[in-house]
Write a protein that holds these residues in place. Structure first.
Motif, PDB file in Angstrom:
ATOM      1  N   LEU A  30      15.624   6.892  11.993  1.00 24.17           N
ATOM      2  CA  LEU A  30      15.646   7.926  10.965  1.00 24.17           C
ATOM      3  C   LEU A  30      14.206   8.333  10.664  1.00 24.17           C
ATOM      4  N   VAL A  31      13.901   9.597  10.858  1.00 25.32           N
ATOM      5  CA  VAL A  31      12.555  10.115  10.626  1.00 25.32           C
ATOM      6  C   VAL A  31      12.639  11.185   9.548  1.00 25.32           C
ATOM      7  N   LEU A  32      11.947  10.957   8.435  1.00 20.81           N
ATOM      8  CA  LEU A  32      11.916  11.923   7.343  1.00 20.81           C
ATOM      9  C   LEU A  32      10.686  12.804   7.489  1.00 20.81           C
ATOM     10  N   PRO A  33      10.855  14.107   7.653  1.00 19.19           N
ATOM     11  CA  PRO A  33       9.694  14.990   7.748  1.00 19.19           C
ATOM     12  C   PRO A  33       8.986  15.106   6.411  1.00 19.19           C
ATOM     13  N   SER A  34       7.773  15.620   6.455  1.00 19.34           N
ATOM     14  CA  SER A  34       6.945  15.685   5.252  1.00 19.34           C
ATOM     15  C   SER A  34       7.483  16.658   4.232  1.00 19.34           C
ATOM     16  N   SER A  60       3.175   6.431   6.884  1.00 19.18           N
ATOM     17  CA  SER A  60       2.426   7.386   7.697  1.00 19.18           C
ATOM     18  C   SER A  60       3.269   8.043   8.774  1.00 19.18           C
ATOM     19  N   ASN A  61       4.159   7.295   9.418  1.00 19.09           N
ATOM     20  CA  ASN A  61       4.928   7.868  10.525  1.00 19.09           C
ATOM     21  C   ASN A  61       6.261   8.466  10.090  1.00 19.09           C
ATOM     22  N   ASP A  83       0.826  -1.217   0.000  1.00 20.61           N
ATOM     23  CA  ASP A  83       0.000   0.000   0.000  1.00 20.61           C
ATOM     24  C   ASP A  83       0.858   1.264   0.000  1.00 20.61           C
ATOM     25  N   CYS A  84       2.116   1.164   0.392  1.00 20.27           N
ATOM     26  CA  CYS A  84       3.029   2.316   0.357  1.00 20.27           C
ATOM     27  C   CYS A  84       3.903   2.323  -0.895  1.00 20.27           C
TER      28      CYS A  84
END
Length: 381
Positions: free
Chosen positions: A358-362, A284-285, A219-220
């Motif tokens: 690792l978090v990728l911002p929007s 989503s996150n 789905d991604c």
């Protein structure tokens, strides 16, 4: 003592509490007061205050008063349990950081060995080094997939494109030598690295679509799925680039099929990571598993090495008529891929340094991918 003294108000009435009513005379003083005070009546007080048996029970302390006094004492900021929790978190973070350092330290150690032992130290070794970095990245991806038995966060479309890349490159370099490194690493080592990279890529793709398909996030992984069957969105990259390679290709091998195959692999590799970056943005996150991030970073590092090489060697990518347009196109395509990965590299380095996910911002560079390749909203009406 005179009744007019400073303490006259305490002596004006010799029996202010009417102690005779409790069974004692006025002259009995404290004896009469204590004789019947605590058990049955009021005791002598000060300032006309009275402590009756209903309000004074002696030195016993109630449970509520005990809690009231105990709360400020226990509200200690240096709580031992909290300290142990913090120490545990720091220890876990340190272990993760050590693993990250060991992964890349091992790669760079092997790189030095290859450079000094298996290559001639020529500038063209950058081609071999870039290939090594790609193979290293797909090796990490296999460890992540088969050790965790999960395919979360992995784009099957990117793996499909890289399988095409390695296959077409091998069909060219096995038959001809025009696009091999000049040093002795081009004798056999470069071939071996590309073969291993193809095996690792096919293995990871098998894991995503085979035993771990239930964890694959289809789905991604929606890049290019417009008027095609689900899972075939990569054709929007593979087919147009094949046409470009047929029209614009160098002729170092003096063989049409070999030259087109190598050129197609180089052009296609410049866009093969786009589905993966797009998938990161669709999650989503926005959290990217660190091993998956290592995989993408290794591919990006390999692209940097090859970009540096072709900056100084692009003139060799000339057509049969002498045009260097394929060389310019190669540089532009590789530079475009690195631009798309700038934000990723920044957040990757930050995550590795702090041993955090690792978090990728929007608003990261992956949005450029979404802007140009997502199905337009008007087509969904």
């Amino acid at each position: 003592m005179s009744s007019n003294g400073a303490y006259a108000r305490y002596t004006a009435n010799p029996n202010p509490y009417d102690q005779s009513s409790y069974g004692g005379s006025a002259s009995s003083g404290y004896g009469g007061g204590y004789g019947g005070g605590y058990g049955s009546g009021p005791s002598p007080g000060y300032g006309s205050a009275s402590y009756s048996s209903a309000t004074y029970r002696g030195p016993a302390v109630s449970a509520s008063s005990s809690n009231a006094y105990s709360q400020p004492i226990n509200a200690n900021p240096a709580d031992p349990a909290e300290d142990r929790s913090k120490r545990g978190k720091r220890s876990i973070a340190l272990q993760a950081l050590n693993k990250n350092v060991l992964i890349w330290a091992g790669f760079f150690t092997v790189s030095l060995f290859v450079y000094f032992v298996l290559s001639g130290g020529d500038f063209s070794f950058l081609m071999t080094y870039g290939a090594m970095s790609r193979m290293f990245g797909f090796g990490i991806l296999n460890v992540k997939t088969f050790k965790s038995q999960r395919a979360t966060g992995i784009s099957a479309k990117t793996l499909q494109l890289y399988c095409i890349v390695f296959f077409f490159r091998l069909t060219s370099i096995i038959r001809h030598e025009g696009y091999l490194p000049y040093d002795k690493s081009g004798d056999w080592l470069y071939h071996l690295i590309e073969i291993m990279a193809l095996i690792f890529t096919a293995s990871a793709l098998y894991g995503c679509l085979g035993p771990f398909k239930s964890t694959y996030q289809a789905d991604c992984d929606k890049f290019g799925e417009f008027n095609v069957k689900p899972g075939y969105g990569a054709v929007y990259l593979a087919v147009p680039i094949l046409i470009v390679a047929i029209v614009l290709h160098p002729s170092l091998n003096a063989d049409f099929f070999s030259d087109v195959a190598w050129t197609y692999a180089m052009y296609l590799e410049s866009v093969a990571l786009i589905p993966q970056l797009y998938m990161f943005q669709k999650q989503s996150n926005g959290v990217v598993e660190l091993l998956t991030a290592h995989f993408v970073a290794a591919l990006g590092f390999g692209r940097i090495m090859e970009f540096v090489f072709w900056i100084y060697s692009y003139r060799e990518l000339a057509t049969s008529s002498g045009s260097t347009l394929p060389g310019y196109l190669a540089i532009i395509s590789q530079f475009a891929q690195l631009v798309l990965m700038v934000d990723f590299f920044w957040y990757y380095v930050t995550a590795v340094k702090n041993a955090t996910p690792l978090v990728l911002p929007s608003y990261s560079g992956g949005n450029m991918v979404r802007m140009f390749f997502v199905q337009p909203s008007w087509t969904q009406m």
